[in-house]
Design a protein around this motif. Structure first.
Motif, mmCIF file in Angstrom:
data_model
loop_
_atom_site.group_PDB
_atom_site.id
_atom_site.type_symbol
_atom_site.label_atom_id
_atom_site.label_comp_id
_atom_site.label_asym_id
_atom_site.label_seq_id
_atom_site.Cartn_x
_atom_site.Cartn_y
_atom_site.Cartn_z
ATOM 1 N N PRO A 135 -6.126 5.991 1.591
ATOM 2 C CA PRO A 135 -6.716 4.685 1.282
ATOM 3 C C PRO A 135 -8.229 4.682 1.541
ATOM 4 O O PRO A 135 -8.752 5.551 2.236
ATOM 5 N N ARG B 56 0.122 -0.651 5.654
ATOM 6 C CA ARG B 56 0.822 0.600 5.989
ATOM 7 C C ARG B 56 2.306 0.325 6.225
ATOM 8 O O ARG B 56 2.669 -0.557 6.992
ATOM 9 N N GLN B 73 9.467 1.107 -3.046
ATOM 10 C CA GLN B 73 8.971 0.437 -4.248
ATOM 11 C C GLN B 73 9.317 -1.054 -4.206
ATOM 12 O O GLN B 73 8.470 -1.907 -4.497
ATOM 13 N N ILE B 76 7.082 -2.845 -1.699
ATOM 14 C CA ILE B 76 5.706 -3.004 -2.178
ATOM 15 C C ILE B 76 5.637 -4.103 -3.236
ATOM 16 O O ILE B 76 4.728 -4.946 -3.218
ATOM 17 N N GLU B 94 -4.573 -1.626 -0.708
ATOM 18 C CA GLU B 94 -4.022 -0.295 -0.986
ATOM 19 C C GLU B 94 -2.861 -0.088 -0.021
ATOM 20 O O GLU B 94 -2.891 -0.569 1.114
ATOM 21 N N PHE B 95 -1.848 0.637 -0.479
ATOM 22 C CA PHE B 95 -0.672 0.886 0.353
ATOM 23 C C PHE B 95 -0.640 2.342 0.798
ATOM 24 O O PHE B 95 -0.878 3.246 -0.005
ATOM 25 N N GLN B 96 -0.350 2.528 2.072
ATOM 26 C CA GLN B 96 -0.106 3.884 2.555
ATOM 27 C C GLN B 96 1.314 3.904 3.115
ATOM 28 O O GLN B 96 1.650 3.078 3.968
ATOM 29 N N VAL B 97 2.132 4.806 2.593
ATOM 30 C CA VAL B 97 3.544 4.835 2.984
ATOM 31 C C VAL B 97 3.841 6.117 3.757
ATOM 32 O O VAL B 97 3.516 7.218 3.301
ATOM 33 N N ARG B 118 3.626 6.488 -8.648
ATOM 34 C CA ARG B 118 3.610 5.608 -7.466
ATOM 35 C C ARG B 118 2.233 4.969 -7.291
ATOM 36 O O ARG B 118 1.207 5.574 -7.604
ATOM 37 N N LYS B 119 2.256 3.767 -6.741
ATOM 38 C CA LYS B 119 0.997 3.044 -6.525
ATOM 39 C C LYS B 119 0.688 2.990 -5.028
ATOM 40 O O LYS B 119 0.289 1.955 -4.502
ATOM 41 N N TYR B 120 0.959 4.096 -4.356
ATOM 42 C CA TYR B 120 0.655 4.138 -2.920
ATOM 43 C C TYR B 120 0.281 5.557 -2.518
ATOM 44 O O TYR B 120 0.573 6.511 -3.245
#
Lengths: 356, 356
Positions: A135, B56, B73, B76, B94-97, B118-120
């Protein structure tokens, strides 16, 4: 995503990177004091102390270990020392370390061998460092050791019979026409630009990036340093095998190592064009004190094999690889005197950049 | 660290968890709407928007995929929807997984199968979730699906011939004396306390924890639900094999599944004792609409095998495992009517906790 650079060998076997990477570790150790110095002088920790109590570090191109653990430990020790000095009353920060390499890297081995007494929270991140991995403004220190010289892909013209950069009978730009070198340097410039743009997003302002990679003096012929000589002899071994019908000449012509050693001037120019980082340090280093004395050719090629075997298997097949590396060792042995006369040429590039 | 709970089977083969976990996925899907509801009503996003633009998320006990990707998913999407509603002018976070499982989990498979769209930003974290895995106040949402019912270790008294909790001829507390159940529930309470303490440090105030796991109504005998019946028949298969000399009786006596299904009352009491979390939701759910109709016994046991085969191999050896699972399928087939009459008992525990 097309990628020509394969990860180092996983696991812990005879040809694993984890067993055959002490050369890289030794090179990295030569700059430990310099890194400590840079962290101590340039990392703006007082700013970080005030906003968060977490320091996030990423090692990009970490392979399956164990060198990455040593580098990370050194970095953390340098930061802790600075903290003790600058913020003696604050509690020590917690460290979160992200180990990154391509998604085909052996992360299972990495995770199992994480130092049990580590003083940081560890995470693995799979993916190419030529793209975004983290990020925005989430990292304080980025470290990358012996990875940035791998190109994300080979320039197409190397395989184009109608191009002046067609690299027939060679496997690298060493001893090749200027057009071949140009094709490599152009690809490197693109890759490094992508790398810098991604890191510019991810690093906090004032964040530090430590880069160790293969390098060379501006204009110095690659064929006159040991690695260049070795690439020439590798090409010659492959051509011998083609003549003997063990592999086809076509396979040799279409094989090129996605490896580029930049000069400090070239790197500085690319960093300045990018505008997101200031150059805190940019220099060539060498020789490695612990490696003084004649080159141990077999050990050297074991290192090459651990780091690059995947590329050879992909192109020439699993059967040919032993033959390739054995022939190379034989040829190199005939040139040991010449090789040893060149071990004092500086071929390690050390750079420290700071996010503006 | 002693651990009796082994990770699910890696890879993508016939007995892999990735190919044999649609039952778990289906169960998880039944609570999707409830999770959306909780995120929408309880996640204090306005506070997060103002302090950072990174959300997060950690999935604890993720196995090698792919269910974890679906759960993440869904989470989110629910958070993004809430963002659009609450902070319409702010840029999306923003996503952090972080995908977590034990360090012997197959992270290589996980990384290779990460959804390309994926959007993370993804990271893997290896280690037991009964201990700290992340820096302080660094997570906003924790999700754990079908993992918390695995004990970190088996209570020692199960193997102690002089203890009233000696579990001779059984492999679980199902159909066992109260002392055996007590030994299991005590270990679960310890594990869950460690889990809550670790998460209390890691979650930001207002952070949400979503828990899905096996559960049971307070006081309901475990031997009267399909899983309990299956454990009894598994014990009986193993005793048959011991009688035939294929394994020793001693091996059966010393084998116990480190699996505990808590009741909502029990969970609520443990959460209240811990004091760090408020209970937003705590309930049993079932049946699964998509699984209505008779149980497919072979598929069910394939699922059991994918999730627990490692435990059996470790104890009985690689040779015995096919025989064990085949005998179990045969025995279960004789009881299919009884099993099918019990599929409407609620055995999934769903809890949402909020960090105070």
């Amino acid at each position: 995503m097309v990628s020509d650079s394969l990860p180092a060998n996983g696991g812990h076997g005879k040809y694993s990177y984890s067993k055959n990477s002490y050369y890289q570790r030794s090179l990295a150790n030569t700059v430990k004091n310099k890194i400590d110095e840079e962290i101590s002088q340039k990392l703006d920790i007082s700013k970080f102390c005030s906003t968060s109590n977490i320091i996030r570090i990423a090692d990009l191109g970490c392979a399956a270990g164990p060198n990455t653990f040593v580098s990370v430990q050194n970095l953390i020790e340098a930061i802790v020392e600075k903290y003790h000095f600058l913020c003696p009353t604050s509690p020590l920060p917690e460290f979160q370390v992200f180990f990154n390499d391509q998604d085909t890297n052996d992360f299972n081995s990495l995770f199992i061998t994480l130092p049990p007494d580590r003083k940081y929270f560890a995470a693995g991140v799979a993916g190419s460092f030529h793209y975004r991995l983290f990020p925005e403004s989430s990292l304080h220190v980025v470290h990358t050791c012996y990875s940035l010289h791998w190109l994300s892909m080979l320039p197409k013209e190397l395989n184009d019979k109608n191009s002046p950069a067609w690299n027939k009978g060679r496997i690298h730009y060493t001893s090749a026409p200027e057009e071949v070198h140009k094709a490599y340097s152009t690809q490197f410039a693109k890759d490094f630009e992508n790398f810098l743009n991604a890191r510019a997003k991810e690093l906090v302002p004032g964040g530090i990036m430590v880069i160790l990679m293969s390098g060379i003096s501006k204009g110095f012929p690659y064929s006159e340093i040991p690695t260049g000589m070795m690439y020439d002899l590798l090409a010659s071994s492959l051509m011998d095998m083609a003549r003997e019908g063990l592999i086809t000449e076509d396979r040799v012509d279409s094989f090129n190592l996605p490896f580029y050693a930049a000069s400090p001037d070239e790197m500085a120019e690319l960093v300045e064009q990018n505008r997101h980082f200031s150059i805190e340090r940019m220099e060539l280093t060498n020789p490695v004190p612990s490696l003084e004395g004649p080159i141990d050719i077999r050990a050297w090629i074991m290192h090459l094999r651990a780091a690059t075997e995947g590329v050879f298997i992909k192109h020439f097949g699993r059967e040919a690889r032993d033959e390739i590396f054995e022939r190379l060792i034989k040829k190199l042995s005939n040139y040991s005197e010449l090789l040893n006369s060149r071990t004092n040429v500086k071929v390690q590039l050390f750079a420290v950049l700071k996010r503006k």
